[in-house]
Scaffold this motif. Structure first.
Motif, PDB file in Angstrom:
ATOM      1  N   ARG A  53      52.225 -38.708  -4.548  1.00  0.00           N
ATOM      2  CA  ARG A  53      52.100 -38.523  -5.956  1.00  0.00           C
ATOM      3  C   ARG A  53      52.066 -39.872  -6.450  1.00  0.00           C
ATOM      4  O   ARG A  53      53.235 -40.028  -6.969  1.00  0.00           O
ATOM      5  N   THR A  54      51.282 -39.608  -7.338  1.00  0.00           N
ATOM      6  CA  THR A  54      51.584 -40.798  -8.609  1.00  0.00           C
ATOM      7  C   THR A  54      50.938 -40.060  -9.788  1.00  0.00           C
ATOM      8  O   THR A  54      50.153 -39.463  -9.964  1.00  0.00           O
ATOM      9  N   THR A  55      51.907 -40.273 -10.726  1.00  0.00           N
ATOM     10  CA  THR A  55      51.226 -40.669 -12.445  1.00  0.00           C
ATOM     11  C   THR A  55      50.931 -42.105 -12.941  1.00  0.00           C
ATOM     12  O   THR A  55      51.080 -43.422 -12.676  1.00  0.00           O
ATOM     13  N   GLN A  56      49.521 -42.107 -13.315  1.00  0.00           N
ATOM     14  CA  GLN A  56      48.782 -43.008 -14.198  1.00  0.00           C
ATOM     15  C   GLN A  56      48.470 -43.051 -15.567  1.00  0.00           C
ATOM     16  O   GLN A  56      48.690 -41.958 -16.060  1.00  0.00           O
ATOM     17  N   CYS A  57      48.743 -43.866 -15.915  1.00  0.00           N
ATOM     18  CA  CYS A  57      48.325 -43.636 -17.313  1.00  0.00           C
ATOM     19  C   CYS A  57      46.825 -43.899 -17.715  1.00  0.00           C
ATOM     20  O   CYS A  57      45.880 -45.058 -16.926  1.00  0.00           O
ATOM     21  N   ARG A  58      46.067 -43.188 -18.620  1.00  0.00           N
ATOM     22  CA  ARG A  58      44.266 -43.598 -18.308  1.00  0.00           C
ATOM     23  C   ARG A  58      44.307 -43.472 -20.022  1.00  0.00           C
ATOM     24  O   ARG A  58      44.957 -42.674 -21.028  1.00  0.00           O
ATOM     25  N   TYR A  59      42.945 -43.907 -20.488  1.00  0.00           N
ATOM     26  CA  TYR A  59      42.636 -43.631 -21.703  1.00  0.00           C
ATOM     27  C   TYR A  59      41.706 -43.377 -22.281  1.00  0.00           C
ATOM     28  O   TYR A  59      40.800 -43.031 -21.207  1.00  0.00           O
ATOM     29  N   GLY A  60      41.559 -42.238 -23.465  1.00  0.00           N
ATOM     30  CA  GLY A  60      40.497 -41.753 -23.592  1.00  0.00           C
ATOM     31  C   GLY A  60      40.489 -42.377 -25.531  1.00  0.00           C
ATOM     32  O   GLY A  60      41.297 -42.739 -25.667  1.00  0.00           O
ATOM     33  N   TYR A  61      39.433 -41.510 -26.050  1.00  0.00           N
ATOM     34  CA  TYR A  61      38.864 -41.640 -27.518  1.00  0.00           C
ATOM     35  C   TYR A  61      38.986 -40.898 -27.780  1.00  0.00           C
ATOM     36  O   TYR A  61      38.104 -39.539 -27.479  1.00  0.00           O
ATOM     37  N   ASP A  62      39.111 -40.696 -28.979  1.00  0.00           N
ATOM     38  CA  ASP A  62      38.871 -39.437 -29.711  1.00  0.00           C
ATOM     39  C   ASP A  62      37.914 -39.148 -31.403  1.00  0.00           C
ATOM     40  O   ASP A  62      37.081 -40.325 -30.521  1.00  0.00           O
ATOM     41  N   SER A  63      37.120 -38.094 -31.958  1.00  0.00           N
ATOM     42  CA  SER A  63      36.576 -38.449 -32.238  1.00  0.00           C
ATOM     43  C   SER A  63      35.848 -38.963 -33.019  1.00  0.00           C
ATOM     44  O   SER A  63      34.698 -39.733 -33.744  1.00  0.00           O
ATOM     45  N   CYS A  64      36.815 -40.357 -34.131  1.00  0.00           N
ATOM     46  CA  CYS A  64      36.714 -41.350 -34.759  1.00  0.00           C
ATOM     47  C   CYS A  64      36.321 -42.517 -33.974  1.00  0.00           C
ATOM     48  O   CYS A  64      36.326 -43.316 -34.668  1.00  0.00           O
ATOM     49  N   GLY A  65      36.480 -42.569 -32.525  1.00  0.00           N
ATOM     50  CA  GLY A  65      36.584 -43.317 -31.695  1.00  0.00           C
ATOM     51  C   GLY A  65      37.694 -44.541 -31.960  1.00  0.00           C
ATOM     52  O   GLY A  65      37.492 -45.700 -31.061  1.00  0.00           O
ATOM     53  N   HIS A  66      38.457 -43.880 -31.640  1.00  0.00           N
ATOM     54  CA  HIS A  66      40.600 -45.012 -31.631  1.00  0.00           C
ATOM     55  C   HIS A  66      40.775 -43.917 -30.457  1.00  0.00           C
ATOM     56  O   HIS A  66      40.522 -43.527 -29.348  1.00  0.00           O
ATOM     57  N   GLN A  67      41.606 -45.016 -29.173  1.00  0.00           N
ATOM     58  CA  GLN A  67      41.763 -45.419 -28.823  1.00  0.00           C
ATOM     59  C   GLN A  67      42.729 -44.769 -28.401  1.00  0.00           C
ATOM     60  O   GLN A  67      43.755 -45.210 -29.190  1.00  0.00           O
ATOM     61  N   TYR A  68      43.763 -43.913 -27.036  1.00  0.00           N
ATOM     62  CA  TYR A  68      44.766 -43.440 -26.964  1.00  0.00           C
ATOM     63  C   TYR A  68      45.271 -43.647 -25.570  1.00  0.00           C
ATOM     64  O   TYR A  68      43.666 -43.354 -24.669  1.00  0.00           O
ATOM     65  N   VAL A  69      46.280 -43.168 -25.042  1.00  0.00           N
ATOM     66  CA  VAL A  69      47.122 -42.805 -24.207  1.00  0.00           C
ATOM     67  C   VAL A  69      47.097 -41.713 -23.704  1.00  0.00           C
ATOM     68  O   VAL A  69      48.211 -41.142 -24.357  1.00  0.00           O
ATOM     69  N   TYR A  70      46.922 -41.318 -22.310  1.00  0.00           N
ATOM     70  CA  TYR A  70      47.630 -40.119 -21.519  1.00  0.00           C
ATOM     71  C   TYR A  70      47.624 -40.188 -20.195  1.00  0.00           C
ATOM     72  O   TYR A  70      47.674 -40.981 -20.003  1.00  0.00           O
ATOM     73  N   HIS A  71      49.509 -39.711 -19.469  1.00  0.00           N
ATOM     74  CA  HIS A  71      49.371 -39.556 -18.559  1.00  0.00           C
ATOM     75  C   HIS A  71      48.730 -38.516 -17.641  1.00  0.00           C
ATOM     76  O   HIS A  71      47.991 -37.404 -18.228  1.00  0.00           O
TER      77      HIS A  71
END
Length: 95
Positions: A53-71
Motif C-alpha cells: 500500500r503506497t500513497t502517490q502524488c498525481r497531477y491533473g488539469y482543471d477546465s482552464c488548463g491549470h495543473q493541480y496535485v492530488y493524492h
C-alpha cells in the motif's frame, strides 16, 4: 406452477426431449474406463492478500488548463491458488 407452464408450452406446440446428461457432469463427456475429468485440472482459489500500500502524488488539469496535485492510495493485492501460483492486481483509491 411448473406443471401449468409445461402444459401451456405443450399446447403452444413445444415438445420436450429427455436429456441424458445429469446435473453433476457439467456437460463434459468422458470415458468411464479412463476416469478422465478435464474440469478437475484447474487450481482452486485459496484467498486474496494485500501485498503493498503506497500513497502517490498525481497531477491533473482543471477546465482552464491549470495543473493541480492530488493524492491517491495504490493497493496491490495477490490472489493465491492451491498449486502455488498467484496473480496480482492493483486498485487506486483517491486519498
Amino acid at each position: 406452477m411448473k406443471t401449468l407452464a409445461i402444459v401451456a408450452l405443450a399446447i403452444a406446440g413445444f415438445t420436450f426431449a429427455p436429456t441424458t446428461a445429469s446435473a453433476h457432469d457439467h456437460g463434459i463427456k468422458f470415458n468411464k474406463a479412463k476416469h478422465h475429468h478435464s474440469f478437475h485440472c484447474a487450481p482452486v482459489y485459496m484467498g486474496t492478500k494485500e501485498i503493498c500500500r503506497t500513497t502517490q502524488c498525481r497531477y491533473g488539469y482543471d477546465s482552464c488548463g491549470h495543473q493541480y496535485v492530488y493524492h491517491v492510495t495504490v493497493v496491490t493485492y495477490a490472489n493465491y491458488y492451491s498449486d502455488g501460483s498467484y496473480t496480482t492486481f492493483q486498485k487506486v483509491y483517491r486519498a
